[in-house]
Structures are given as C-alpha cells and as structure tokens.
Design a protein around this motif. Structure first.
Motif, PDB file in Angstrom:
ATOM      1  N   HIS A 139       9.387   0.239  61.617  1.00 35.83           N
ATOM      2  CA  HIS A 139      10.326   0.504  62.721  1.00 35.83           C
ATOM      3  C   HIS A 139      10.101   1.899  63.270  1.00 35.83           C
ATOM      4  CE1 HIS A 139      12.645  -3.029  61.353  1.00 35.83           C
ATOM      5  NE2 HIS A 139      12.397  -2.569  60.128  1.00 35.83           N
ATOM      6  N   PRO A 140       8.898   2.174  63.824  1.00 30.45           N
ATOM      7  CA  PRO A 140       8.681   3.543  64.294  1.00 30.45           C
ATOM      8  C   PRO A 140       9.584   3.866  65.499  1.00 30.45           C
ATOM      9  CG  PRO A 140       6.814   2.150  64.856  1.00 30.45           C
ATOM     10  CD  PRO A 140       7.768   1.273  64.124  1.00 30.45           C
ATOM     11  N   GLY A 141      10.163   5.014  65.456  1.00 30.39           N
ATOM     12  CA  GLY A 141      11.007   5.461  66.572  1.00 30.39           C
ATOM     13  C   GLY A 141      12.395   4.853  66.601  1.00 30.39           C
ATOM     14  N   TYR A 186      16.380   3.790  61.508  1.00 29.37           N
ATOM     15  CA  TYR A 186      15.508   3.927  60.331  1.00 29.37           C
ATOM     16  C   TYR A 186      14.969   5.348  60.152  1.00 29.37           C
ATOM     17  CZ  TYR A 186      15.603  -1.061  59.550  1.00 29.37           C
ATOM     18  OH  TYR A 186      16.027  -2.320  59.278  1.00 29.37           O
ATOM     19  N   GLU A 187      15.402   6.257  61.042  1.00 34.12           N
ATOM     20  CA  GLU A 187      14.874   7.626  60.942  1.00 34.12           C
ATOM     21  C   GLU A 187      15.991   8.598  60.601  1.00 34.12           C
ATOM     22  OE1 GLU A 187      12.471   8.957  64.090  1.00 34.12           O
ATOM     23  OE2 GLU A 187      10.901   7.476  63.670  1.00 34.12           O
ATOM     24  N   ASP A 188      15.650   9.528  59.728  1.00 33.65           N
ATOM     25  CA  ASP A 188      16.661  10.491  59.287  1.00 33.65           C
ATOM     26  C   ASP A 188      15.948  11.809  58.958  1.00 33.65           C
ATOM     27  OD1 ASP A 188      19.024  11.567  58.561  1.00 33.65           O
ATOM     28  OD2 ASP A 188      19.322  10.374  56.731  1.00 33.65           O
ATOM     29  N   HIS A 189      16.590  12.899  59.321  1.00 34.37           N
ATOM     30  CA  HIS A 189      16.019  14.211  59.000  1.00 34.37           C
ATOM     31  C   HIS A 189      17.137  15.103  58.481  1.00 34.37           C
ATOM     32  CE1 HIS A 189      12.650  12.934  61.432  1.00 34.37           C
ATOM     33  NE2 HIS A 189      13.538  12.592  62.372  1.00 34.37           N
ATOM     34  N   PHE A 190      16.902  15.730  57.424  1.00 34.16           N
ATOM     35  CA  PHE A 190      17.883  16.702  56.931  1.00 34.16           C
ATOM     36  C   PHE A 190      17.145  17.693  56.037  1.00 34.16           C
ATOM     37  CE2 PHE A 190      17.843  13.010  54.176  1.00 34.16           C
ATOM     38  CZ  PHE A 190      17.791  13.521  52.902  1.00 34.16           C
ATOM     39  N   PHE A 194      13.256  26.297  52.399  1.00 35.45           N
ATOM     40  CA  PHE A 194      14.064  25.088  52.233  1.00 35.45           C
ATOM     41  C   PHE A 194      13.158  23.867  52.314  1.00 35.45           C
ATOM     42  CE2 PHE A 194      14.372  25.963  56.810  1.00 35.45           C
ATOM     43  CZ  PHE A 194      14.025  24.727  57.357  1.00 35.45           C
ATOM     44  N   ILE A 195      13.686  22.744  51.889  1.00 34.44           N
ATOM     45  CA  ILE A 195      12.871  21.517  51.888  1.00 34.44           C
ATOM     46  C   ILE A 195      13.379  20.631  53.026  1.00 34.44           C
ATOM     47  CG2 ILE A 195      12.127  19.520  50.543  1.00 34.44           C
ATOM     48  CD1 ILE A 195      11.259  22.016  49.131  1.00 34.44           C
ATOM     49  N   GLU A 196      12.470  20.353  53.931  1.00 31.84           N
ATOM     50  CA  GLU A 196      12.799  19.481  55.062  1.00 31.84           C
ATOM     51  C   GLU A 196      12.476  18.055  54.624  1.00 31.84           C
ATOM     52  OE1 GLU A 196      13.901  20.297  58.245  1.00 31.84           O
ATOM     53  OE2 GLU A 196      13.827  18.185  58.829  1.00 31.84           O
ATOM     54  N   VAL A 197      13.459  17.164  54.779  1.00 28.84           N
ATOM     55  CA  VAL A 197      13.246  15.769  54.367  1.00 28.84           C
ATOM     56  C   VAL A 197      13.206  14.900  55.631  1.00 28.84           C
ATOM     57  CG1 VAL A 197      14.068  13.897  52.886  1.00 28.84           C
ATOM     58  CG2 VAL A 197      14.574  16.264  52.285  1.00 28.84           C
ATOM     59  N   ASP A 198      12.109  14.182  55.795  1.00 24.20           N
ATOM     60  CA  ASP A 198      11.980  13.264  56.946  1.00 24.20           C
ATOM     61  C   ASP A 198      11.837  11.850  56.423  1.00 24.20           C
ATOM     62  OD1 ASP A 198      11.821  15.241  59.098  1.00 24.20           O
ATOM     63  OD2 ASP A 198       9.982  15.848  58.041  1.00 24.20           O
ATOM     64  N   ILE A 199      12.765  10.976  56.868  1.00 24.77           N
ATOM     65  CA  ILE A 199      12.674   9.567  56.447  1.00 24.77           C
ATOM     66  C   ILE A 199      12.272   8.734  57.675  1.00 24.77           C
ATOM     67  CG2 ILE A 199      13.905   7.633  55.397  1.00 24.77           C
ATOM     68  CD1 ILE A 199      15.851   9.638  54.166  1.00 24.77           C
TER      69      ILE A 199
END
Lengths: 365, 215
Positions: free
Chosen positions: A232-234, A238-242, A222-227
């Motif tokens: 804006h670290p942390g 602004y962070e998303d994972h799916f 599967f493809i892991e997508v990390d935004i």
C-alpha cells in the motif's frame, strides 16, 4: 710535646662534651624512633624520604577518590538495575498488548501501566546522589529530563560531560553516565543510538525503518521510525512516522498508542496504534541491550577501580617499608650504641677523677 | 586597588586612576603649581618626577602606571597628594570567599559538575614546569631541601673543623706557655734542695768559723 697541667683537663672536658653530644643524639633517636631528625643528618635520605612521603599522601588521596568513585558507581548500578527491571516489565506488556483482540479495559490497563513505567523511568533518570543529578553530565544541578508539555517531549537538559576522578598519577576514571548525548561514542544510560538505519518487517507485512538522526536543536540523537507497507505505497492508513530520543519518550509513545492516540492527543486508528506497539518491540530490545551494555561498562570500571586500589595499597606498603628503612632508627642498634657511649662516658669520668686528682705533691711527704 | 588622593587646593579638582598596576611603585607624590606650570615631586625625598604646563581646562599627567587629571584654577599654595599605598592595605580583600568561586570547571562560563580544570590543576604536580627549571613541583622542592641540607651539613663540618683547629692551637699554646704542676713541683724541690744544700754549706762554714773563733 710538653704536657702542661691544664692540657689533660681541657682534653677531658672536650672528651666529655663529645661523648655527651653523642649520647644526646642517640637518646633523641631512641625517643623519636627516627634516625634522621634534620636534613643535614642525611641529605640524600631526607630527600628520598620526602619523595616517599609525598607519594604516600598522593596514594592516600587516590584511595579516597577510588572510594568516592566506587560509591557513585555503586549508586548508579543500583539505579540502572531498576531501569533494567522496569524495561523488562515494559517488554512483557508490549508482548501481551500487541494483540489486536484487546478490550478497551485491557488497553486502558496497559496504557496506565506504561504511563506508570514512563514516570518511574523519569524518576530514575532524575536520580540524585548527594543532591546532584547523576545522569545530567556536567549539568549536575539540572534534572536530566523534564517533560516539555508543549511539544510532548521528554527533553534532555544535561550534556555529554564525563566526570573524571583522578585515581593515580595521570590516570582518571569516569564516574558518571550521561542520560543522552549528541556524541555517539559516549555510553548513554537512558537512550540508545544506531550506527546505521535498521529495517524490520512486522507480522502484517509492514516495513519499519529506524534511522538515527541528530536533533537540530540539542544535537541529541533521536530515532526516527518510519512505517510503510510495500503493498500500500502512499496510503496514509498504512504509513506512520514518529520519533523518540529516550526511554521515557518511547514508553510515552506506547502508553498513548494503547489509548489509540498520538503524543499530542490526535486520534489514531486501532491498526495504526497496534502497528506502533509492534514497531516498538525492537527499540525496547535495543534499550534493554543498551542498559546491559552500560551496566557491563560500569562493572568494568568497578573492576578497574578495585585493581587500581589493590595496586595503590601494595604500592603504599612498599613505600612505607622504604620510608621506614630510610628514616626509622634500628632500636637494637641504637640501644647498643647508647650503652657503649654510656660505658665510655663512665670510664672517662672514673679514670679522670682518679688520675687528675693526683699530682706530684701527693707523693711528697 | 585604588589611589588615595588628598586635595589641598582652593578651587581645582583632581581625579586619579591606575592604568597599569604592574608599573606602580611604592612612592607617594605631591603636586605643586607655580607660574602656570605643574610640578610633581616624590613626597618622601622631594625629587622632581615630572613637570609641565598647567592647563586649567584639564591637564592629564601619566606617571608610573597612573593617570591624573587636574582641572580648575590653581594658585601656588595649592597642593595635591597622591598615594597608591595609603588605602592599599584597607582595600585588601579575599578574592575567593565561596566554594562556588573555585574554577573547577574547564569552561569559562562554569558548569556545575565539571571538574576538568581541577583535574588539570591536580595534574600540575607531575608536570615539568618551566619556571622551576623544567622540573616538577616535587622534584624542585626535593632539590631545595637537599640544597639546604647540604649547606647545613657543610656548615656543621666547617664548625667541627674550626673547633678542632682551635683546640689544637690552644693545646700547642698551652704546651708552651702553660704551667705543669709536676714540673713546677719538681723544680720547687730541686731549688729547695739546692737551697738546703747551700744553707748546709753556709752552716758548715759558719760552724767552721765559730770553731775557728773559739780557738
């Protein structure tokens, strides 16, 4: 040698027997059109003819296999054509729908359209040909994809099986495409893999990383997508994972994102949702590339089959000629030989009837 | 496959199972008892196969791929008959009775769409097989056909030679012992003429005598 009265009679009887036997052989050749009627007529000829006939019947089976393979590939091609056009329409709405100024009605429209596309893709993925699921690998009695309502996933139920048909001695052609696979070397029709992680930057400066990972359960990639956003670290906003593993899951993510929610129905903010939609543009493009790739491979297989079939037909033609040469009687030759024997036989009968009917007594008065 | 067992005993029991079907023979067996011993005979020819002490609590006999267990009190009138043949034919069955049972799949469990085993099976046709003197099925069959053809050809040629030989011999025999009609006719004429000449001589002599007498 002293010639006694019965000697010419015996010789005549033998001559008649031999000529009649010859006549029988020739008329048998005429009747059957074959010059070999049993092995002992021509041993090496029979053995060769046997080999030719075996090769011919093998070729006939290979030709049937090729027809079968072509039919299945044709059917797959039709299905994939639809997948391509569905993905194309999905890309259109992604381009239109990644705009931040969408009204709720627009979003609902896009969400519903994406859901329809998702369901259509599922239907295409579970296409059957002669009651067999064509994208399930060897698991042809299982639908390739089923919706797992607990985990909100479209899980692949097939395997990486490559169904091969024999198209020549020692040569096989794969006639199916697995929907998804754990094996990156296999062309899959409903999912794509990446060799290395891929990174793109969105319009708002967010960084999106796509990483291929194997599913710990099924092994399917599967493809892991990390935004993330470099400024804006942390920051959870602004962070998303799916992740997604096939086209249905990808479309489902989009459909949910237009409703501002995650797959499990958790609410997402509008900016998060829009970032998701934008982030899906690249996988969508990859998916379309994947379908194109699979279709190209399919066309190549098709071409190979056609060439193979032509080769087989030419080969069969040669074999038939050789077989005919080997065992068919030359009609003209046979007829002439038959006439010769008939003439000899007649002459023998006539001369013997004249000569044998006479003896010295006939000339004594 | 199972064994057929005929119990002609008053109080003993017997069970019989096949332990190794490759060791089975076509023989049938009779078990008899005498003086605390058991005796196993070949039913057909009465040969003693095996014997031993009989233990009423359970005697195990292993013989030609079978295992028999006999227990209970026996008398010398008791017999058992065991045959691997009687039920062999009635127990014959077709192992495959559904298309589903054809092992086309390459895995032990069997996968519905997998034809890899069937492909391997089809591939046998072009494989050199050790039991066929390292030739393929086709080649072996061709060799077989050629062999039969050559034998048949040789037989035809032998027949032709024998026929010719026979004809030649009978021609020679006829040439010595046969009758030539022309020859006989010529002889007949020869002897007829000789006879006629002799008759003419006698008549002339007779005429001479007559002339002499009438003088």
């Amino acid at each position: 040698m002293r010639v006694t009265s019965f000697l010419p009679y015996n010789q005549l009887a033998r001559g008649l027997k031999d000529q009649l036997a010859e006549l029988t052989i020739l008329s048998n050749q005429m009747a059957t059109g074959k010059k070999i009627s049993k092995t002992s007529d021509d041993v090496s000829g029979t053995v060769d003819a046997l080999g030719y006939r075996l090769s011919l019947s093998g070729n006939e089976q290979y030709e049937r296999n090729i027809t079968r393979a072509s039919t299945v590939l044709d059917f797959t091609e039709t299905t994939l054509e639809q997948v391509a056009s569905v993905l194309d329409s999905l890309r259109e709405i992604v381009l239109d729908g990644s705009d931040s100024s969408l009204s709720e009605a627009d979003r609902t429209y896009y969400a519903e359209k994406a859901a329809l596309i998702r369901d259509h893709l599922l239907e295409l993925g579970n296409t059957t040909f002669e009651d067999r699921y064509i994208f399930s690998g060897f698991q042809t009695d299982q639908p390739a994809y089923v919706y797992d309502a607990v985990n909100h996933r479209y899980s692949y139920q097939g395997d990486s099986g490559q169904l091969q048909l024999a198209v020549d001695r020692g040569l096989t052609q794969t006639i199916n495409f697995a929907g998804s696979s754990a094996d990156p070397s296999i062309s899959t029709a409903f999912s794509y893999t990446l060799n290395t992680p891929q990174t793109v930057t969105l319009a708002d400066g967010s960084t999106v990383t796509y990483t291929p990972l194997p599913d710990p359960g099924s092994g399917v990639t599967f493809i892991e997508v990390d935004i993330t956003h470099p400024d804006h670290p942390g920051d959870p906003e602004y962070e998303d994972h799916f992740h997604f593993s096939n086209f249905m899951e990808m479309t489902d993510l989009l459909s949910q994102a237009w409703q501002y929610q995650d797959l499990d129905g958790t609410a997402l903010s509008s900016s998060e949702s829009l970032r998701r939609i934008s982030a899906m543009a690249v996988p969508l493009e990859k998916s379309e590339d994947q379908v194109t790739l699979v279709r190209a491979e399919l066309a190549a297989r098709h071409l190979q089959l056609e060439n193979q079939e032509e080769g087989l037909q030419a080969n069969s033609e040669t074999l038939k000629n050789a077989l005919s040469e080997m065992e068919d009687a030359d009609m003209a030759e046979t007829i002439i030989a038959l006439q010769q024997v008939a003439v000899t036989l007649e002459a023998l009968r006539m001369s013997s009837s004249r000569i044998l009917s006479q003896s010295l007594f006939d000339f004594l008065s | 496959m199972e064994l057929s067992l005929k119990d002609d005993s008053s109080g003993a029991d017997m069970t019989a199972v096949i332990t190794d079907s490759s060791l089975l023979t076509l023989d049938e067996y009779t078990v008899r008892f005498n003086g605390g011993n058991y005796f196993v005979y070949n039913k057909a020819n009465g040969d003693l196969k095996v014997s031993g002490a009989y233990e009423p609590l359970g005697t195990t006999i292993n013989l030609e791929g079978m295992q028999w267990v006999i227990s209970g009190a026996v008398t010398s009138a008791d017999t058992f008959e065991i045959s691997p043949l009687t039920t062999a034919v009635s127990n014959f069955g077709t192992a495959l009775n559904s298309i589903q049972q054809i092992a086309a799949s390459g895995t032990l469990a069997g996968v519905p769409g997998d034809n890899s085993n069937a492909l391997l099976l089809a591939g046998l046709v072009s494989q050199n097989l050790a039991p066929l003197e390292a030739s393929t099925l086709t080649e072996y069959y061709q060799t077989l056909v050629a062999e039969i053809g050559l034998k048949s050809q040789a037989a035809s040629e032998t027949l032709e030679f024998s026929e010719n030989f026979l004809n030649n011999l009978s021609d020679r025999r006829d040439s010595i012992s046969g009758v030539s009609l022309d020859e006989e006719a010529a002889n007949l004429i020869r002897f007829q003429q000789a006879y006629q000449a002799a008759a003419r001589l006698i008549r002339t002599a007779d005429e001479m005598f007559e002339a002499l007498m009438s003088m």
